[in-house]
Design an enzyme around this catalytic site. Structure first.
Site, PDB file in Angstrom:
ATOM      1  CG  HIS A  55      53.288 -54.076  15.350  1.00 20.54           C
ATOM      2  ND1 HIS A  55      52.952 -54.664  16.547  1.00 20.54           N
ATOM      3  CD2 HIS A  55      53.052 -55.006  14.403  1.00 20.54           C
ATOM      4  CE1 HIS A  55      52.545 -55.906  16.323  1.00 20.54           C
ATOM      5  NE2 HIS A  55      52.586 -56.126  15.031  1.00 20.54           N
ATOM      6  CG  ASN A 128      52.218 -60.271  17.825  1.00 12.57           C
ATOM      7  OD1 ASN A 128      52.681 -59.134  17.805  1.00 12.57           O
ATOM      8  ND2 ASN A 128      51.640 -60.821  16.791  1.00 12.57           N
TER       9      ASN A 128
END
Ligand code: NDP
Length: 495
Positions: A55, A128
């Site tokens: 990420h 997510n």
């Protein structure tokens, strides 16, 4: 002239020669006594902090959660305390596999991490844009992420590594199907849903427990890029999703998500067809309908990206009274790994940084440590118990443990859940609910990606993965096999 400001060095001393270095005569070597030159170069050398291993590429904005429906029968968390209640939030979107400078328009899951600044402390919901994940045991995480990053020799992304890992780990099939579907490349961060993904628990004021999943449905509507559109976008703008978020908020077009929950009782959890704590499975909406909670709106781009977005430190360990963990193995693993990553990237005092700091009272006996840039709790005692302050431990239930006690309390078991091998029903169901044209695009996305598998194990990896697709849905398996030019003798296939 009264508002003139001098440039200073880091200690506030005025700097007279900002652009010219001090030298021995006009053409001579430089002098060490020009300390500001070295301060400037040394600071520049240290501008980068370690990027997040996963990420790394992200965008962030501040906003507000407004409660629209009463869910106090499930949880005593004060953030849900009354209809109309507003809580400040910070949301960071991200891709997973790319580095800090990578393109936004990649086929990759998107991080959807929310920080709520509640009066009971920081609540981080680190989710997510998909309700499931590739694996269900944190011991597999580093292996999995290595396959999404770069090949150790070529330093290039490798479809061979990816599909090899996925083919050995069929629990990934559900997430792979979503990744390869139309939703694999959102048009930008505003046009996708967010999911807390893990199962958490809610505790109400009677200390009754239910399990909960969190959903954030985009009010902008789902919009995606096809593989071809994404290639076009990437070639023109690596940062299109960051740009889109900034431009939308700057023009007052504040993106919104409708927050919803699914609730499961402990009894329902025992009877559920699958393990309700398995991160590769969803709870079907038909059985566990979505319940309205509120609206999350983003309305402020922070004025400094590094300070707020790059230094944002989310952790699933940050839950507040009324919200607890669950036996979800991935959640349990992340409770360790996230704060550990932040201690490495930002240091032990990262929770004092403005974006991470709880705006309400923080009260403990942690002191000192690298970069203690606040008042270090001043002259207050640094030990407990003591005779000087009146602080005492919280008297609610112990939130650092999962309040749910599984019936099977054996410890030290490496056994898997009884029906863990059903990696196929839910991916198959997802394929079934797709419109016909979306099915065809999903088949093409999968086969285009699998065409990148190379090397001596190519056939073996393709065959192993094809079996998984066939088990999920025969039409899906046949479609991919056809695209890959693999001939299938249906009579010989043992499904
Ligand atoms: P439903 O028909 O009740 O729900 C289907 C869900 O799938 C909706 O939330 C829809 O989102 C979402 N969806 C549609 N297309 C895609 C896609 N290409 N990728 C990801 N999500 C998509 O069925 P069930 O609840 O029984 O679930 C069936 C399948 O739907 C699951 O196996 C799972 O793959 C997927 N799914 C289920 C979710 C759940 O929590 N139950 C959540 C998300 C996906 P929307 O309504 O926003 O269009």
């Amino acid at each position: 002239m009264s508002n003139r400001r001098f440039i200073t060095n880091e200690t506030g001393i005025p700097v007279k020669f900002y652009e010219d270095s001090e030298s021995v005569g006009e053409r001579g070597p430089l002098l060490i006594q020009d300390y500001f030159l070295f301060e400037k170069m040394a600071h520049f050398n240290r501008e980068r902090i370690p990027e997040r291993v996963v990420h790394a590429k992200g965008s962030g904005a501040y906003g507000t959660l407004t409660i629209t429906h009463d869910i106090t029968k499930y949880t005593k968390a004060k953030i849900f305390g009354e209809v109309g209640k507003q809580t400040k939030a910070f949301l960071r979107f991200s891709t997973v596999g790319g580095e800090l400078g990578s393109a936004d328009a990649e086929r990759d899951p998107r991080g959807f991490a929310i920080k709520f600044y509640t009066e009971e402390g920081i609540w981080d919901l680190v989710g997510n844009n998909t309700p499931v994940f590739f694996i269900k045991d944190p011991k597999k995480f580093s292996d999995f992420i290595h396959t999404q990053k770069r090949d150790p020799r070529t330093n290039c992304k490798s479809p061979t590594m990816m599909w090899d890992f996925w083919s050995w780990n069929p629990e990934s099939l559900h997430q792979v199907m979503i990744l390869m579907s139309d939703r694999g490349i959102p048009k930008s961060h505003r046009f996708m849903n967010g999911y807390g993904s893990h199962t958490f628990s809610f505790i109400n004021d009677k200390e009754e427990l239910v399990f909960v999943k969190f959903h954030f449905k985009t009010a902008q509507g789902i919009e995606n890029l096809t593989a071809e559109e994404a290639a076009q976008v990437k070639s023109q703008d690596m940062d299109h999703a960051q740009r889109d978020l900034v431009e939308a908020i700057d023009r007052g077009d504040f993106p919104k998500w409708n927050m919803k929950i699914q609730i499961m009782t402990e009894k329902e959890a025992e009877e559920f067809q699958w393990n309700p704590f398995d991160l590769t499975k969803v709870w079907p909406h038909g059985d566990f309908p979505l319940i309205d909670v509120g609206v999350l709106e983003l309305n402020e781009i922070p004025d400094n990206f590094f300070a707020h977005v790059e230094q944002a430190a989310f952790s699933p360990s940050n839950v507040i009274p009324g919200i607890g963990f669950s036996p979800d193995k991935m959640l349990q693993g992340r409770i360790f790994s996230y704060p550990d990553a932040h201690r490495y990237r930002l240091g032990v005092n990262h929770n004092s940084l403005p974006v991470n700091k709880c705006p309400f009272a923080v009260n403990n006996y942690h002191k000192d440590g690298l970069m203690r840039f606040d008042d270090n709790r001043g002259s207050s005692p640094n030990y407990y118990p003591n005779s000087f302050d009146n602080s005492e431990p919280y008297d609610g239930i112990d939130l650092n443990n999962c309040p749910h006690q599984p019936k099977d309390k054996r410890i030290g078991t490496f056994d898997r859940n009884h029906n863990d091998d059903d990696h196929y029903s839910q991916p198959g169901k997802l394929f079934e609910i797709m419109p016909e044209d979306a099915k065809q695009r999903t088949i093409k996305n999968i086969s285009d990606s699998m065409k990148g598998i190379t090397g001596i194990k190519k056939e073996e990896i393709i065959n192993r993965q094809l079996c998984h697709f066939f088990r999920a849905n025969v039409t899906l398996g046949m479609g991919i096999a056809r695209e890959l030019g693999v001939s299938i003798d249906m009579d010989k296939m043992k499904m």
